[in-house]
Design a protein around this motif. Structure first.
Motif, short mmCIF file in Angstrom:
data_model
loop_
_atom_site.label_atom_id
_atom_site.label_comp_id
_atom_site.label_asym_id
_atom_site.label_seq_id
_atom_site.Cartn_x
_atom_site.Cartn_y
_atom_site.Cartn_z
N VAL A 122 38.74 -1.10 59.53
CA VAL A 122 37.43 -0.47 59.75
C VAL A 122 36.74 -1.09 60.96
N VAL A 164 38.16 0.38 64.06
CA VAL A 164 37.66 1.74 64.30
C VAL A 164 36.24 1.68 64.85
N SER A 175 36.09 0.32 68.37
CA SER A 175 36.64 1.32 69.28
C SER A 175 35.61 2.43 69.52
N ALA A 176 34.95 2.87 68.46
CA ALA A 176 33.94 3.92 68.59
C ALA A 176 32.78 3.47 69.48
N THR A 220 43.17 -4.79 63.34
CA THR A 220 42.10 -4.25 64.17
C THR A 220 42.68 -3.33 65.23
N GLY A 228 43.34 0.03 63.63
CA GLY A 228 42.11 0.81 63.56
C GLY A 228 41.74 1.40 64.91
N HIS A 229 41.94 0.62 65.96
CA HIS A 229 41.67 1.09 67.33
C HIS A 229 42.60 2.26 67.67
N LEU A 254 43.98 4.36 65.53
CA LEU A 254 43.51 5.51 64.76
C LEU A 254 42.32 6.18 65.44
N ALA A 255 41.37 5.38 65.88
CA ALA A 255 40.17 5.94 66.52
C ALA A 255 40.52 6.65 67.83
N LYS A 256 41.40 6.05 68.63
CA LYS A 256 41.82 6.70 69.87
C LYS A 256 42.50 8.03 69.59
N ARG A 306 39.93 10.62 68.62
CA ARG A 306 39.16 11.02 69.79
C ARG A 306 39.94 12.02 70.65
N GLY A 351 44.39 10.66 63.87
CA GLY A 351 44.70 9.27 63.55
C GLY A 351 46.14 9.07 63.14
#
Length: 119
Positions: A38, A41, A44-45, A65, A68-69, A71-73, A76, A91
């Motif tokens: 989390v 994410v 990254s957000a 971490t 999570g980064h 997944l966020a990329k 996006r 993700g």
């Protein structure tokens, strides 16, 4: 040579934070690991994790971490391409290789070493 030092320092700091959380709080390892994903994410957000990933290299991309980064990329990019459907698919599409490798190697290790429950 400097890339290795950055990776070592970045990964070491992330692991040290996790160890401190295990030692000094009542959080379970599972909650700490989930918190790391989390945090990746969220950072990254906010646009904060990419500079860390560029500086730390593998030291930032290998820990949870970094997952999570990733997944966020992926989300996006998928939202930019497919609209809101990308929230559900992006993700997993981005992290599919890592997830597949974890499953394959997990099954392989279970087949080789035949794990059993502790008594």
């Amino acid at each position: 040579m400097q890339e290795y030092l950055h990776a070592f320092l970045c990964g070491g700091v992330l692991c040290a934070i996790g160890q401190i959380l295990i030692d000094k709080t009542k959080l379970t390892p599972a909650r700490i690991l989930t918190g790391y994903v989390v945090a990746g994410v969220l950072l990254s957000a906010l646009g904060l994790y990419q500079p860390i990933a560029e500086w730390g290299g593998a030291g930032a991309s290998v820990p949870l971490t970094g997952f999570g980064h990733t997944l966020a990329k992926g989300v996006r990019l998928a939202v930019a391409e497919k609209g809101w459907l990308g929230v559900l698919t992006g993700g997993l599409s981005a992290a599919a290789g890592g997830i597949a490798a974890a499953v394959v190697f997990g099954v392989l290790m279970a087949a080789i070493f035949k794990p059993s429950s502790k008594r």
